[in-house]
Write a protein that holds these residues in place. Structure first.
Motif, PDB file in Angstrom:
ATOM      1  N   LEU A  19      31.983   3.736 -21.028  1.00 26.49           N
ATOM      2  CA  LEU A  19      32.496   4.988 -21.568  1.00 26.49           C
ATOM      3  C   LEU A  19      31.336   5.865 -22.023  1.00 26.49           C
ATOM      4  N   PRO A  20      31.499   7.204 -21.952  1.00 26.29           N
ATOM      5  CA  PRO A  20      30.407   8.088 -22.351  1.00 26.29           C
ATOM      6  C   PRO A  20      30.315   8.265 -23.864  1.00 26.29           C
ATOM      7  N   ARG A  21      29.108   8.616 -24.326  1.00 26.59           N
ATOM      8  CA  ARG A  21      28.823   9.016 -25.710  1.00 26.59           C
ATOM      9  C   ARG A  21      29.239   7.952 -26.729  1.00 26.59           C
ATOM     10  N   VAL A  22      28.972   6.689 -26.426  1.00 28.11           N
ATOM     11  CA  VAL A  22      29.248   5.579 -27.342  1.00 28.11           C
ATOM     12  C   VAL A  22      27.948   5.197 -28.048  1.00 28.11           C
ATOM     13  N   PRO A  23      27.918   5.122 -29.374  1.00 24.12           N
ATOM     14  CA  PRO A  23      26.674   4.793 -30.079  1.00 24.12           C
ATOM     15  C   PRO A  23      26.154   3.406 -29.717  1.00 24.12           C
ATOM     16  N   ALA A  24      24.831   3.278 -29.761  1.00 24.58           N
ATOM     17  CA  ALA A  24      24.194   1.974 -29.581  1.00 24.58           C
ATOM     18  C   ALA A  24      24.288   1.176 -30.884  1.00 24.58           C
ATOM     19  N   TYR A  25      23.809  -0.071 -30.858  1.00 22.21           N
ATOM     20  CA  TYR A  25      23.897  -0.890 -32.059  1.00 22.21           C
ATOM     21  C   TYR A  25      22.958  -0.354 -33.136  1.00 22.21           C
ATOM     22  N   ARG A  26      23.264  -0.675 -34.390  1.00 22.99           N
ATOM     23  CA  ARG A  26      22.491  -0.206 -35.537  1.00 22.99           C
ATOM     24  C   ARG A  26      22.262  -1.360 -36.494  1.00 22.99           C
ATOM     25  N   LEU A  27      21.061  -1.396 -37.097  1.00 23.22           N
ATOM     26  CA  LEU A  27      20.726  -2.327 -38.167  1.00 23.22           C
ATOM     27  C   LEU A  27      20.180  -1.515 -39.335  1.00 23.22           C
ATOM     28  N   LYS A  71      16.084  13.258 -53.170  1.00 30.34           N
ATOM     29  CA  LYS A  71      16.216  12.399 -52.000  1.00 30.34           C
ATOM     30  C   LYS A  71      15.279  12.881 -50.913  1.00 30.34           C
ATOM     31  N   LEU A  72      14.473  11.972 -50.384  1.00 29.17           N
ATOM     32  CA  LEU A  72      13.614  12.249 -49.241  1.00 29.17           C
ATOM     33  C   LEU A  72      14.272  11.671 -47.993  1.00 29.17           C
ATOM     34  N   GLN A  73      14.499  12.508 -46.992  1.00 25.97           N
ATOM     35  CA  GLN A  73      15.166  12.078 -45.768  1.00 25.97           C
ATOM     36  C   GLN A  73      14.195  12.158 -44.602  1.00 25.97           C
ATOM     37  N   ASN A  74      14.357  11.236 -43.660  1.00 26.07           N
ATOM     38  CA  ASN A  74      13.495  11.162 -42.479  1.00 26.07           C
ATOM     39  C   ASN A  74      12.020  11.189 -42.899  1.00 26.07           C
ATOM     40  N   LEU A  75      11.645  10.209 -43.712  1.00 27.39           N
ATOM     41  CA  LEU A  75      10.303  10.166 -44.295  1.00 27.39           C
ATOM     42  C   LEU A  75       9.193  10.214 -43.255  1.00 27.39           C
ATOM     43  N   THR A  76       9.392   9.605 -42.100  1.00 24.05           N
ATOM     44  CA  THR A  76       8.346   9.555 -41.078  1.00 24.05           C
ATOM     45  C   THR A  76       8.399  10.740 -40.121  1.00 24.05           C
ATOM     46  N   ASN A  77       9.313  11.687 -40.374  1.00 21.82           N
ATOM     47  CA  ASN A  77       9.462  12.880 -39.535  1.00 21.82           C
ATOM     48  C   ASN A  77       9.701  12.490 -38.067  1.00 21.82           C
ATOM     49  N   ARG A  78      10.625  11.565 -37.862  1.00 23.48           N
ATOM     50  CA  ARG A  78      10.897  11.023 -36.533  1.00 23.48           C
ATOM     51  C   ARG A  78      11.773  11.981 -35.728  1.00 23.48           C
ATOM     52  N   LEU A  79      11.373  12.236 -34.485  1.00 25.57           N
ATOM     53  CA  LEU A  79      12.209  13.006 -33.576  1.00 25.57           C
ATOM     54  C   LEU A  79      13.320  12.098 -33.064  1.00 25.57           C
ATOM     55  N   ALA A  80      14.570  12.465 -33.347  1.00 28.93           N
ATOM     56  CA  ALA A  80      15.693  11.577 -33.046  1.00 28.93           C
ATOM     57  C   ALA A  80      16.846  12.368 -32.453  1.00 28.93           C
ATOM     58  N   PHE A  81      17.424  11.836 -31.397  1.00 25.00           N
ATOM     59  CA  PHE A  81      18.579  12.433 -30.742  1.00 25.00           C
ATOM     60  C   PHE A  81      19.754  11.457 -30.819  1.00 25.00           C
ATOM     61  N   VAL A  82      20.956  11.993 -31.074  1.00 24.35           N
ATOM     62  CA  VAL A  82      22.155  11.187 -31.284  1.00 24.35           C
ATOM     63  C   VAL A  82      22.902  11.048 -29.961  1.00 24.35           C
ATOM     64  N   HIS A  83      23.061   9.812 -29.493  1.00 28.42           N
ATOM     65  CA  HIS A  83      23.664   9.598 -28.183  1.00 28.42           C
ATOM     66  C   HIS A  83      25.108  10.079 -28.128  1.00 28.42           C
ATOM     67  N   SER A  84      25.835   9.994 -29.233  1.00 29.33           N
ATOM     68  CA  SER A  84      27.244  10.392 -29.236  1.00 29.33           C
ATOM     69  C   SER A  84      27.430  11.898 -29.305  1.00 29.33           C
ATOM     70  N   SER A  85      26.341  12.663 -29.363  1.00 28.12           N
ATOM     71  CA  SER A  85      26.427  14.118 -29.415  1.00 28.12           C
ATOM     72  C   SER A  85      26.632  14.697 -28.020  1.00 28.12           C
ATOM     73  N   PHE A  86      27.482  15.725 -27.923  1.00 31.51           N
ATOM     74  CA  PHE A  86      27.728  16.387 -26.647  1.00 31.51           C
ATOM     75  C   PHE A  86      26.527  17.233 -26.227  1.00 31.51           C
ATOM     76  N   ILE A  87      25.680  17.622 -27.192  1.00 28.20           N
ATOM     77  CA  ILE A  87      24.508  18.457 -26.892  1.00 28.20           C
ATOM     78  C   ILE A  87      23.246  17.746 -27.374  1.00 28.20           C
ATOM     79  N   LYS A  88      23.141  16.458 -27.102  1.00 26.66           N
ATOM     80  CA  LYS A  88      22.070  15.655 -27.698  1.00 26.66           C
ATOM     81  C   LYS A  88      20.679  16.179 -27.330  1.00 26.66           C
ATOM     82  N   GLU A  89      20.481  16.677 -26.101  1.00 21.58           N
ATOM     83  CA  GLU A  89      19.148  17.141 -25.702  1.00 21.58           C
ATOM     84  C   GLU A  89      18.718  18.382 -26.466  1.00 21.58           C
TER      85      GLU A  89
END
Length: 682
Positions: free
Chosen positions: A580-588, A647-665
């Protein structure tokens, strides 16, 4: 598989109408063990969360304050089993066990929000977390109370808009926030008070933010940016409510207004001045009442009524291109009974009338009226160490589409679905504070109007969208699209949940395994062709299987120090072997929390794996890891409670795209940011 016989009148199980959840620590049988008891009240049915067969989690108190974000999806995305589809921070819907959209229903105090967020991923949810007392997440089918649109789960946002108890004193909460990623500012207030037999509530919220900063990224043409273009937003909310409260019950009303404007995020080549944006307005009136009679059999009778008037316009080049209008009337009434030393339960009626319209040159769905009527009932009984839950729901739902257009012309069409859902659950006390749970449910869902009748350009998703009940053919170099109502079928989800909940001294554990077979699953698939200069997507129906696991472990190392570990995964396959499309991968994930005296601190990390289980014409998404840190300081200021937080978010300034997003790119997650705030309670 597992097909049930339809009947004209059925009994149904419910979890919570306007579920109110609270926690209290109680002594266990072992004096060295204490366990957090969370009680769920559902229209008079009071059940401890550790006695519930289905998986439920609750976000409340200080944790809710720390997690609250600009949308429900972003607020809940770190809850076990929950992700977000992320159409930018403002339009971010929850994804539960790989399911979202029309299968996950967000309700406000047990009643539908009345918006059109389920008609498109670019449409925001009007329920707000800022002034919520708690948010409840029901993972897995919850159709028995909420209808066929909750086949994947329910998010219940609970507040005190209609008071049910007389306050002991006046209570006012002021909350202000500032975030650096979008220079966003927000201010909210909530006030509760009462006099005599009357109680009242007022809350409001104002928020404004600019385009979000993101780590530098670029598209295939080499255009790059450090801003998520067109991700700005403005938001205003005002709610008023009052109740008459007596010894045997209450009756109350509320009225709320929402005005929101927000941009639809675009890629790095976009020009801000030409960006598309949405203007949203909603008015909502509600009535709630409860009577607790003194009869021996009946414990309570409830009545809930909500009317929502919603509209939003999608603007292009400074002018409205498409306007969505929705008027919804929802009614729920229940009666709770208790047999002496025997079964207890609830019976009720749930109805909804909705008038949906799409206006403008770029409308892709016809105007549609939707009517739904259902009867339901729940039974439960404890047999020593074993507790049983069972019930069912019968629902009649109809869609009346006006001027449905295809290659043959235009016509009106009415379709009716008879839906039957039932469930059976058990909780077995292995020993004090340790339970095994088992739940099986068979739930049916009618396709939503846009899944059935869409046929046109959907600007928000930048696609040509086609409903499931169409035949698409190529003839003489042209695309021929013909509607065939016989192609549409109701989904049937057969969901099995096996769970374990245990408390061992200072360690608490929760484990859930689930298997969900959905017959005639409707999903939006990329056809791999171009129609009207847009990629063509069509809703298709195939049998699908979703299975996975969710685990959470919390260790109170000392009274001041706590360590929490969590993980979840879902694998979603079609019967033909594809994914199925746009299904999230596993998370820890892991979080360390410290709380002592007047200080609190948190440090958390979440790792999202690379998603390589891809649907046809879908691209892989790289994995990423995000770090967060928080610090809280508590004061007693002139006898009032004052809290400062950062609150500090994304401390390492990581470029991240969400697979379940319709416009992830085109829509990466925000860059490193600092969010600070103050909360005053007086």
């Amino acid at each position: 598989m597992f097909r049930a016989t339809k009947i004209s009148l059925a009994v149904c199980a419910v979890l919570a109408q306007s579920a109110f959840v609270y926690a209290e620590t109680v002594d266990a049988a072992d004096p060295m063990v204490t366990v957090e008891r969370v009680e769920v009240r559902a229209a008079g049915l009071k059940r401890d969360i550790v006695d519930m067969a289905g998986p439920v989690s609750v976000l409340s108190g200080e944790e809710l304050l720390r997690r609250t974000d600009v949308s429900i999806g972003e607020t809940l995305k770190y809850e076990v089993g929950v992700h977000a589809n992320y159409y930018g921070p403002v339009a971010s819907r929850p994804v539960i066990r790989g399911l979202d959209g029309a299968r996950v229903q967000v309700v406000h105090n047990g009643m539908g929000t009345g918006d059109v967020s389920r008609e498109g991923p670019d449409h925001t949810i009007t329920a707000d977390a800022v002034t919520a007392q708690q948010i409840e997440v029901l993972r897995g089918p919850a159709t028995l109370l909420y209808g066929s649109g909750a086949i994947g789960g329910v998010i219940n946002v609970v507040d005190n808009r209609i008071p049910q108890q007389l306050p002991s004193h006046s209570d006012t909460v002021l909350l202000g926030r500032f975030g650096t990623a979008a220079n966003d500012r927000s201010l909210s207030v909530a006030h509760d008070n009462g006099r005599g037999t009357f109680a009242w509530h007022v809350d409001g919220n104002w928020r404004k933010g600019h385009d979000y900063t993101v780590p530098r990224y670029q598209n295939d043409q080499g255009d790059s940016s450090t801003r998520l273009h067109n991700s700005w937003s403005e938001h205003q909310v005002l709610n008023l409510g009052s109740s008459y409260i007596a010894e045997q019950g209450f009756i109350g009303v509320s009225y709320g207004v929402i005005q929101t404007e927000y941009g639809l995020p675009e890629g790095p080549a976009a020009e801000y001045d030409d960006g598309e944006f949405i203007k949203l307005n909603q008015q909502r009136a509600a009535l709630a009442a409860e009577w607790r009679p003194t009869f021996a059999l009946w414990q309570s009778l409830t009545f809930d009524l909500a009317f929502t008037d919603y509209d939003h316009a999608e603007y292009e080049d400074g002018g409205p291109g498409t306007e969505f209008l929705s008027q919804a009337l929802e009614l729920r009434t229940t009666a709770t009974y208790q047999l002496p030393d025997s079964w207890r339960g609830i019976i009720g009626y749930h109805g909804m009338l909705r008038d949906y319209q799409a206006l403008g040159d770029e409308t892709f769905t016809p105007n549609t009226d939707t009517d739904s009527h259902a009867l339901f009932m729940l039974h439960e009984k404890r047999f020593g160490v074993l507790k049983l839950e069972l019930g069912s729901r019968y629902e009649q739902l109809s869609h009346q589409a006006y001027q449905l257009t295809d290659s043959l012309g235009s016509r009106d069409l009415k379709q009716r679905f008879n839906l039957f859902s039932w469930s059976l659950g058990a909780v077995y006390d292995v020993r004090p504070n340790q339970q095994l749970t088992l739940a099986f449910s068979q739930a049916e869902r009618a396709p939503a109007a846009n899944e059935l009748y869409a046929n046109g350009i959907h600007i928000g998703t930048r696609s040509y969208e086609i409903g499931v009940a169409y035949q698409v053919q190529q003839a003489a170099g042209e695309t021929v699209i013909i509607h065939n109502p016989a192609l549409a079928k109701a989904e049937q989800a057969n969901n099995l949940d096996l769970g374990w909940r245990g408390q061992f001294a200072d360690i608490s554990t929760t484990l859930n395994l689930f298997y969900n077979q959905i017959d005639d699953y409707a999903f939006l698939a990329n056809l791999g062709v171009i129609i009207a200069d847009f990629d063509a997507y069509q809703y298709q129906q195939q049998d699908a299987r979703l299975h996975g696991a969710e685990v959470s472990i919390s260790w109170h190392v000392t009274p001041e120090h706590q360590l929490t570990l969590l993980g979840d995964t879902v694998i979603a396959r079609l019967q033909d072997g594809g994914y199925l499309p746009r299904v999230p991968a596993y998370r820890l994930g892991a979080e360390y929390a410290y709380r002592a005296d007047n200080w609190g601190a948190q440090l958390g990390v979440n790792h999202y794996a690379r998603q390589q289980r891809l649907a046809e014409n879908e691209t892989p998404t790289a994995g990423y890891t995000v770090l967060e840190a928080g610090l809280n300081r508590y004061f007693n200021w002139q006898g009032n409670e004052l809290m400062l937080f950062a609150k500090l978010q994304n401390l390492t300034n990581r470029l991240a795209f969400v697979h379940s997003s319709f416009i992830k790119e085109d829509a990466p997650l925000p860059a490193r940011q600092l969010a600070v705030g103050v909360r005053l309670n007086f």
